[in-house]
Design a protein around this motif. Structure first.
Motif, PDB file in Angstrom:
ATOM      1  N   LEU A 342       0.836  -1.204   0.000  1.00  0.00           N
ATOM      2  CA  LEU A 342       0.000   0.000   0.000  1.00  0.00           C
ATOM      3  C   LEU A 342       0.870   1.254   0.000  1.00  0.00           C
ATOM      4  O   LEU A 342       1.985   1.257   0.517  1.00  0.00           O
ATOM      5  CB  LEU A 342      -0.904   0.016   1.238  1.00  0.00           C
ATOM      6  CG  LEU A 342      -1.898  -1.134   1.398  1.00  0.00           C
ATOM      7  CD1 LEU A 342      -2.668  -0.979   2.695  1.00  0.00           C
ATOM      8  CD2 LEU A 342      -2.854  -1.214   0.215  1.00  0.00           C
ATOM      9  N   GLY A 343       0.321   2.347  -0.592  1.00  0.00           N
ATOM     10  CA  GLY A 343       0.969   3.653  -0.503  1.00  0.00           C
ATOM     11  C   GLY A 343       0.598   4.325   0.807  1.00  0.00           C
ATOM     12  O   GLY A 343      -0.497   4.092   1.343  1.00  0.00           O
ATOM     13  N   LEU A 344       1.503   5.137   1.343  1.00  0.00           N
ATOM     14  CA  LEU A 344       1.265   5.806   2.627  1.00  0.00           C
ATOM     15  C   LEU A 344       1.522   7.299   2.515  1.00  0.00           C
ATOM     16  O   LEU A 344       2.433   7.719   1.790  1.00  0.00           O
ATOM     17  CB  LEU A 344       2.196   5.219   3.696  1.00  0.00           C
ATOM     18  CG  LEU A 344       2.104   3.712   3.967  1.00  0.00           C
ATOM     19  CD1 LEU A 344       3.237   3.264   4.869  1.00  0.00           C
ATOM     20  CD2 LEU A 344       0.756   3.350   4.565  1.00  0.00           C
ATOM     21  N   CYS A 345       0.721   8.087   3.214  1.00  0.00           N
ATOM     22  CA  CYS A 345       1.026   9.516   3.368  1.00  0.00           C
ATOM     23  C   CYS A 345       0.323  10.042   4.606  1.00  0.00           C
ATOM     24  O   CYS A 345      -0.617   9.414   5.116  1.00  0.00           O
ATOM     25  CB  CYS A 345       0.674  10.315   2.113  1.00  0.00           C
ATOM     26  SG  CYS A 345      -1.059  10.668   1.894  1.00  0.00           S
ATOM     27  N   ASP A 346       0.780  11.187   5.123  1.00  0.00           N
ATOM     28  CA  ASP A 346       0.256  11.717   6.385  1.00  0.00           C
ATOM     29  C   ASP A 346      -1.167  12.245   6.241  1.00  0.00           C
ATOM     30  O   ASP A 346      -2.011  12.018   7.101  1.00  0.00           O
ATOM     31  CB  ASP A 346       1.164  12.835   6.915  1.00  0.00           C
ATOM     32  CG  ASP A 346       2.513  12.299   7.340  1.00  0.00           C
ATOM     33  OD1 ASP A 346       2.628  11.063   7.501  1.00  0.00           O
ATOM     34  OD2 ASP A 346       3.461  13.095   7.490  1.00  0.00           O
ATOM     35  N   VAL A 347      -1.417  12.987   5.156  1.00  0.00           N
ATOM     36  CA  VAL A 347      -2.735  13.612   5.007  1.00  0.00           C
ATOM     37  C   VAL A 347      -3.085  13.792   3.531  1.00  0.00           C
ATOM     38  O   VAL A 347      -2.205  14.049   2.705  1.00  0.00           O
ATOM     39  CB  VAL A 347      -2.770  14.986   5.743  1.00  0.00           C
ATOM     40  CG1 VAL A 347      -1.773  15.968   5.125  1.00  0.00           C
ATOM     41  CG2 VAL A 347      -4.162  15.593   5.762  1.00  0.00           C
ATOM     42  N   ILE A 348      -4.366  13.606   3.216  1.00  0.00           N
ATOM     43  CA  ILE A 348      -4.887  13.931   1.886  1.00  0.00           C
ATOM     44  C   ILE A 348      -5.992  14.960   2.103  1.00  0.00           C
ATOM     45  O   ILE A 348      -6.941  14.712   2.858  1.00  0.00           O
ATOM     46  CB  ILE A 348      -5.454  12.694   1.160  1.00  0.00           C
ATOM     47  CG1 ILE A 348      -4.366  11.626   0.993  1.00  0.00           C
ATOM     48  CG2 ILE A 348      -6.016  13.083  -0.204  1.00  0.00           C
ATOM     49  CD1 ILE A 348      -4.863  10.333   0.384  1.00  0.00           C
ATOM     50  N   GLU A 349      -5.854  16.114   1.469  1.00  0.00           N
ATOM     51  CA  GLU A 349      -6.831  17.185   1.669  1.00  0.00           C
ATOM     52  C   GLU A 349      -7.092  17.901   0.363  1.00  0.00           C
ATOM     53  O   GLU A 349      -6.317  17.781  -0.596  1.00  0.00           O
ATOM     54  CB  GLU A 349      -6.317  18.180   2.719  1.00  0.00           C
ATOM     55  CG  GLU A 349      -4.982  18.798   2.332  1.00  0.00           C
ATOM     56  CD  GLU A 349      -4.315  19.560   3.467  1.00  0.00           C
ATOM     57  OE1 GLU A 349      -4.947  19.694   4.517  1.00  0.00           O
ATOM     58  OE2 GLU A 349      -3.172  20.002   3.272  1.00  0.00           O
ATOM     59  N   GLN A 350      -8.186  18.647   0.308  1.00  0.00           N
ATOM     60  CA  GLN A 350      -8.526  19.431  -0.871  1.00  0.00           C
ATOM     61  C   GLN A 350      -7.951  20.834  -0.737  1.00  0.00           C
ATOM     62  O   GLN A 350      -7.986  21.425   0.345  1.00  0.00           O
ATOM     63  CB  GLN A 350     -10.050  19.520  -1.030  1.00  0.00           C
ATOM     64  CG  GLN A 350     -10.701  18.220  -1.434  1.00  0.00           C
ATOM     65  CD  GLN A 350     -12.187  18.374  -1.685  1.00  0.00           C
ATOM     66  OE1 GLN A 350     -12.859  19.138  -1.012  1.00  0.00           O
ATOM     67  NE2 GLN A 350     -12.704  17.663  -2.654  1.00  0.00           N
ATOM     68  N   ILE A 351      -7.385  21.354  -1.850  1.00  0.00           N
ATOM     69  CA  ILE A 351      -6.935  22.750  -1.855  1.00  0.00           C
ATOM     70  C   ILE A 351      -7.497  23.430  -3.101  1.00  0.00           C
ATOM     71  O   ILE A 351      -7.824  22.763  -4.094  1.00  0.00           O
ATOM     72  CB  ILE A 351      -5.391  22.878  -1.826  1.00  0.00           C
ATOM     73  CG1 ILE A 351      -4.756  22.230  -3.073  1.00  0.00           C
ATOM     74  CG2 ILE A 351      -4.801  22.284  -0.569  1.00  0.00           C
ATOM     75  CD1 ILE A 351      -3.310  22.602  -3.274  1.00  0.00           C
ATOM     76  N   MET A 352      -7.606  24.740  -3.043  1.00  0.00           N
ATOM     77  CA  MET A 352      -8.114  25.519  -4.181  1.00  0.00           C
ATOM     78  C   MET A 352      -6.958  26.229  -4.875  1.00  0.00           C
ATOM     79  O   MET A 352      -6.122  26.863  -4.226  1.00  0.00           O
ATOM     80  CB  MET A 352      -9.119  26.577  -3.700  1.00  0.00           C
ATOM     81  CG  MET A 352     -10.433  26.012  -3.209  1.00  0.00           C
ATOM     82  SD  MET A 352     -11.516  25.490  -4.553  1.00  0.00           S
ATOM     83  CE  MET A 352     -11.998  27.050  -5.261  1.00  0.00           C
ATOM     84  N   ILE A 353      -6.897  26.095  -6.197  1.00  0.00           N
ATOM     85  CA  ILE A 353      -5.954  26.885  -7.007  1.00  0.00           C
ATOM     86  C   ILE A 353      -6.788  27.586  -8.064  1.00  0.00           C
ATOM     87  O   ILE A 353      -7.373  26.930  -8.941  1.00  0.00           O
ATOM     88  CB  ILE A 353      -4.878  26.000  -7.665  1.00  0.00           C
ATOM     89  CG1 ILE A 353      -4.038  25.317  -6.596  1.00  0.00           C
ATOM     90  CG2 ILE A 353      -3.989  26.834  -8.574  1.00  0.00           C
ATOM     91  CD1 ILE A 353      -3.001  24.360  -7.129  1.00  0.00           C
ATOM     92  N   GLY A 354      -6.873  28.902  -7.977  1.00  0.00           N
ATOM     93  CA  GLY A 354      -7.784  29.637  -8.859  1.00  0.00           C
ATOM     94  C   GLY A 354      -9.209  29.217  -8.534  1.00  0.00           C
ATOM     95  O   GLY A 354      -9.655  29.328  -7.394  1.00  0.00           O
ATOM     96  N   GLU A 355      -9.894  28.697  -9.528  1.00  0.00           N
ATOM     97  CA  GLU A 355     -11.267  28.230  -9.306  1.00  0.00           C
ATOM     98  C   GLU A 355     -11.359  26.718  -9.265  1.00  0.00           C
ATOM     99  O   GLU A 355     -12.453  26.154  -9.238  1.00  0.00           O
ATOM    100  CB  GLU A 355     -12.173  28.777 -10.423  1.00  0.00           C
ATOM    101  CG  GLU A 355     -12.282  30.292 -10.414  1.00  0.00           C
ATOM    102  CD  GLU A 355     -13.178  30.806 -11.534  1.00  0.00           C
ATOM    103  OE1 GLU A 355     -13.583  29.982 -12.364  1.00  0.00           O
ATOM    104  OE2 GLU A 355     -13.445  32.005 -11.570  1.00  0.00           O
ATOM    105  N   ASP A 356     -10.207  26.038  -9.312  1.00  0.00           N
ATOM    106  CA  ASP A 356     -10.188  24.576  -9.372  1.00  0.00           C
ATOM    107  C   ASP A 356      -9.835  23.979  -8.012  1.00  0.00           C
ATOM    108  O   ASP A 356      -9.031  24.526  -7.262  1.00  0.00           O
ATOM    109  CB  ASP A 356      -9.181  24.101 -10.417  1.00  0.00           C
ATOM    110  CG  ASP A 356      -9.554  24.547 -11.812  1.00  0.00           C
ATOM    111  OD1 ASP A 356     -10.752  24.682 -12.074  1.00  0.00           O
ATOM    112  OD2 ASP A 356      -8.644  24.779 -12.631  1.00  0.00           O
ATOM    113  N   THR A 357     -10.444  22.819  -7.742  1.00  0.00           N
ATOM    114  CA  THR A 357     -10.144  22.078  -6.515  1.00  0.00           C
ATOM    115  C   THR A 357      -9.216  20.916  -6.860  1.00  0.00           C
ATOM    116  O   THR A 357      -9.502  20.136  -7.766  1.00  0.00           O
ATOM    117  CB  THR A 357     -11.441  21.523  -5.896  1.00  0.00           C
ATOM    118  OG1 THR A 357     -12.367  22.597  -5.737  1.00  0.00           O
ATOM    119  CG2 THR A 357     -11.165  20.896  -4.553  1.00  0.00           C
TER     120      THR A 357
END
Length: 534
Positions: A342-357
């Motif tokens: 499996l792949g691992l990472c600390d956090v997955i979250e949404q961010i906004m760049i311009g008008e795109d998520t």
């Protein structure tokens, strides 16, 4: 009695150009390619507009990158294709110097044409060129510097190389900002040179200076409906599998039913198959599932009920890079959970760049992974900015591997030309004439840089030659003021690897074209009417 008519051994439509005709055809084609990209060379070089036809009709590319221009130009001349290939190889190997290598090869052939008119045999020219190449390479190596032991000085060298590389691109107005961005990204690789860990995302809107480096991995995809929008301590299963059903495809098969109830039964059976597959995936004890293919509504609903974040249609490049940076493996079957990494990472979250998520993967297993987000007013500007940044990243990665540097601004070319000229004066025989022509070809690079900036190239190049003859080996062309200047003080630095590759590739290509004394074009395949029955 022997007939005096020439015997034709080739098929009727095959053609053969011999001796002078073949050589002239090769020279003209190669020199034309060199002249095509010559005006893009240097910090004041001009751009080209490439307009596509066929499948991408109407698509416009504005660039001054030699490899991009030559890749887009349809070419029929065989010698021209050799120059296009060396430009592409230069781009693949070190990322920069694609225009320089093409121009140098073309100028070598221009000089060779003059020598052949003086009845000097091509093999004598090649022998002289080989001696000159060795002398030029030795001179370049002798003047190269290595500051890798001093980390502060090496960081400044990398910044100077990035500034020099970007000064001839669309990013020249923002070269300080993008140089820092590129150097920071490459130094995160900790010497591995694995550019796959650097993701570049392009988003229209804002200005070029709104671009930024994110210390995480960004994926331009959406999360499924009613699924968690943020996951901490993510365990990621990366897959490439169809989620509708594993259909058995039988060509021409049909299913006949005698009532709507039977259709409902078929749909239920399909749903059961989907549910089984989702259950197998959930047995891997994951909280994030990323699939290269589509995840349909029903499986998406099942993942939402289980509290798993599901991301669909992550393109192949996306999941390959994601597998690299999270340390996971791409799987397509789910029967043996204990064998899957499996792949691992600390956090997955949404961010906004311009008008795109977008989705941001923070704290990934491959610590050096990062993402550069390029912003700009139009798609053409962003595309050219990406090409420019790609060149800078490739050159910096090559410099981190091979840490020697040389000075730019025509300094290295004039240094090599003076060394070859000096050696030619001591060399007896016709080889010396070929060596002198080699030195002249090298001097055309600073000449072209000055011409493209609108300055008096004859005056500047003669001053530069005189300075190098007097032992001022750091002198080059300062195109900001149109005078010669000390490249060390101005910080105009280039990677030794790029210069060496330009020299060797250009000479090899010119030598290959010069050896040609016959061009044979094969007969086209005859197209006959297809009389087969369907």
């Amino acid at each position: 009695m022997v007939s005096l008519n020439p015997v034709r051994i080739l098929k009727h439509e095959a053609e053969e150009d011999k001796a002078e005709t073949a050589r002239l055809s090769s020279f003209v084609g190669a020199i034309a390619i060199g002249d095509l990209v010559k005006s893009t060379l240097g910090p004041k070089g001009m751009d080209k507009i490439l307009v596509s036809h066929g499948r991408n009709e109407g698509q416009v590319v504005i660039t001054n990158d030699g490899a991009t221009i030559l890749k887009a130009v349809g070419i029929d001349n065989p010698a021209s294709k050799i120059l296009v290939d060396i430009s592409r190889v230069q781009d693949d190997e070190v990322g920069d110097g694609t225009t320089s290598v093409t121009v140098l090869a073309a100028e070598l052939l221009r000089e060779a044409e003059k020598l052949i008119d003086q009845k000097i045999h091509p093999q004598i020219i090649i022998a002289g060129w080989r001696k000159a190449t060795q002398v030029a390479r030795d001179a370049l190596t002798a003047t190269s510097m290595d500051n890798s032991a001093d980390s502060a000085q090496f960081h400044e060298d990398l910044m100077n190389i990035a500034r020099t590389t970007l000064s001839s691109k669309i990013l020249s107005q923002h070269k300080e900002y993008f140089s820092k961005l590129a150097v920071d990204a490459v130094l995160r690789l900790k010497g591995s040179g694995n550019l796959s860990a650097i993701q570049i995302i392009k988003k229209t809107g804002g200005t070029l200076e709104d671009s930024f480096l994110d210390e995480g991995f960004l994926l331009d995809k959406k999360i499924g409906v009613h699924q968690p929008k943020c996951v901490e301590n993510a365990r990621i299963l990366i897959a490439n599998t169809p989620m509708d059903t594993d259909k058995i495809k039988v060509f021409g098969s049909r299913v006949r039913v005698d009532s709507m109830a039977k259709i409902a039964e078929l749909e239920l059976a399909e749903k059961e198959k989907m549910r089984d597959k989702v259950n197998k995936i959930l047995k891997h004890n994951v909280n994030v599932f990323i699939n290269r293919q589509l995840i349909y509504n029903y499986p998406e609903q099942l993942f939402a009920d289980a509290g798993v974040m599901a991301i669909e249609h992550a393109d192949f490049d996306g999941i390959e890079r994601l597998a690299l940076v999270t340390g996971g493996e791409i799987v397509s079957t789910f029967d043996n959970p204990e064998l899957v990494k499996l792949g691992l990472c600390d956090v997955i979250e949404q961010i906004m760049i311009g008008e795109d998520t977008l989705l941001r993967f923070g704290g990934v297993a491959l610590g050096e992974a990062c993402t550069i987000v390029i912003r700009g007013a139009t798609q053409q500007i962003i595309d050219e900015a990406e090409r420019s940044l790609h060149d800078a990243l490739c050159v910096l990665a090559a410099t981190v591997r091979e840490t020697r540097i040389v000075y730019g601004g025509g300094c290295s070319e004039m240094l090599m030309a003076c060394a070859v000229q000096s050696e030619a004066a001591k060399t007896p025989g016709k080889d010396s004439v070929a060596m002198e022509s080699f030195a002249k070809a090298l001097q055309t690079l600073p000449t072209t840089i000055a011409d493209n900036a609108g300055y008096d190239s004859a005056q500047l190049v003669s001053e530069l030659r005189a300075a190098h003859s007097q032992g001022f080996n750091n002198m080059g062309l300062n195109m900001d003021v149109g005078k010669i200047g000390c490249m060390k003080e101005l910080g105009i630095t280039e990677s030794f690897v790029v210069k060496r590759q330009v020299l060797l590739s250009a000479v090899e290509a010119a030598e290959m074209i010069l050896r040609v004394d016959s061009i044979i074009t094969s007969a086209p395949r005859k197209r006959t009417e297809d009389r087969g029955h369907c």
